[in-house]
Design an enzyme around this catalytic site. Sequence first.
Site, short mmCIF file in Angstrom:
data_model
loop_
_atom_site.label_atom_id
_atom_site.label_comp_id
_atom_site.label_asym_id
_atom_site.label_seq_id
_atom_site.Cartn_x
_atom_site.Cartn_y
_atom_site.Cartn_z
N HIS A 63 -10.06 1.30 1.93
CA HIS A 63 -9.60 2.64 2.31
C HIS A 63 -10.78 3.57 2.58
O HIS A 63 -10.68 4.51 3.38
CB HIS A 63 -8.73 3.25 1.21
CG HIS A 63 -7.31 2.78 1.21
ND1 HIS A 63 -6.43 3.03 2.24
CD2 HIS A 63 -6.59 2.08 0.30
CE1 HIS A 63 -5.24 2.52 1.95
NE2 HIS A 63 -5.32 1.91 0.78
N CYS A 70 0.84 -1.19 0.00
CA CYS A 70 0.00 0.00 0.00
C CYS A 70 0.88 1.24 0.00
O CYS A 70 1.89 1.27 0.71
CB CYS A 70 -0.89 -0.01 1.25
SG CYS A 70 -2.01 1.39 1.36
N HIS A 115 -9.02 -4.00 -1.72
CA HIS A 115 -8.01 -3.20 -1.01
C HIS A 115 -8.36 -1.71 -1.09
O HIS A 115 -8.37 -1.01 -0.07
CB HIS A 115 -6.63 -3.45 -1.63
CG HIS A 115 -5.53 -2.61 -1.05
ND1 HIS A 115 -4.49 -3.13 -0.31
CD2 HIS A 115 -5.32 -1.27 -1.09
CE1 HIS A 115 -3.70 -2.13 0.08
NE2 HIS A 115 -4.17 -1.00 -0.39
N GLU A 116 -8.66 -1.23 -2.30
CA GLU A 116 -8.93 0.21 -2.47
C GLU A 116 -10.22 0.61 -1.75
O GLU A 116 -10.27 1.67 -1.12
CB GLU A 116 -9.00 0.57 -3.95
CG GLU A 116 -7.70 0.37 -4.73
CD GLU A 116 -6.48 0.95 -4.04
OE1 GLU A 116 -6.61 1.98 -3.35
OE2 GLU A 116 -5.39 0.38 -4.19
NI NI Z 1 -3.66 1.04 -0.13
#
Ligand code: NI
Length: 176
Positions: A145, A99, A141-142
């Site tokens: 966030h 990341c 993953h995104e």
């Molecule tokens: Ni990330």
Amino acid sequence: MIREVLKMGDPFLLQAARPVEAFDTPGLHALLADMRETMAHLNGAGLAAPQIGVGLQVVVFGVDRNDRYPRAEEVPDTVLINPVLTPLSDELEEDWEGCLSVPGLRGMVPRHARLRYQGFDERGNRIDRSVSGFHARVVQHECDHLQGILYPMRIRDFSKFGFIQALFPGEEILEE
Ligand code: NI
């Protein structure tokens, strides 16, 4: 403009982002231009708006198959706004993630192997895709966030969390 990416430990990264309410606006296009430029500058596979200090549900991602990286699965260049993710099976897969907010480190992270994602692009066009593998991983993953979740918070086996140079000597690997 290349923006500064917030690093793990910054409390802003732990906040939930709010939905975008107006599409195809100068402000939204400017945000996406900055996100794309920042992601390209840092050689990232994806970037979420909160990582540059903007608390909106906006992510960008994409991996070119021609990049000379060990993980060669292509992911189309995508802008995804106000995403909704729906797992398509209970199956989980573990793989390495990095990341841009956690530079220099990699961890083994379980993710849904297959999922559907829905949302909008920057002009308000609907996006609706069912994906698997690395594409599904990048999306999860995104979008994490946007909920204030960083990948280390999902690691189950901390013996598989460490510095890239120690884990993969000599390799060049995409950031996420
Ligand atoms: Ni990330």
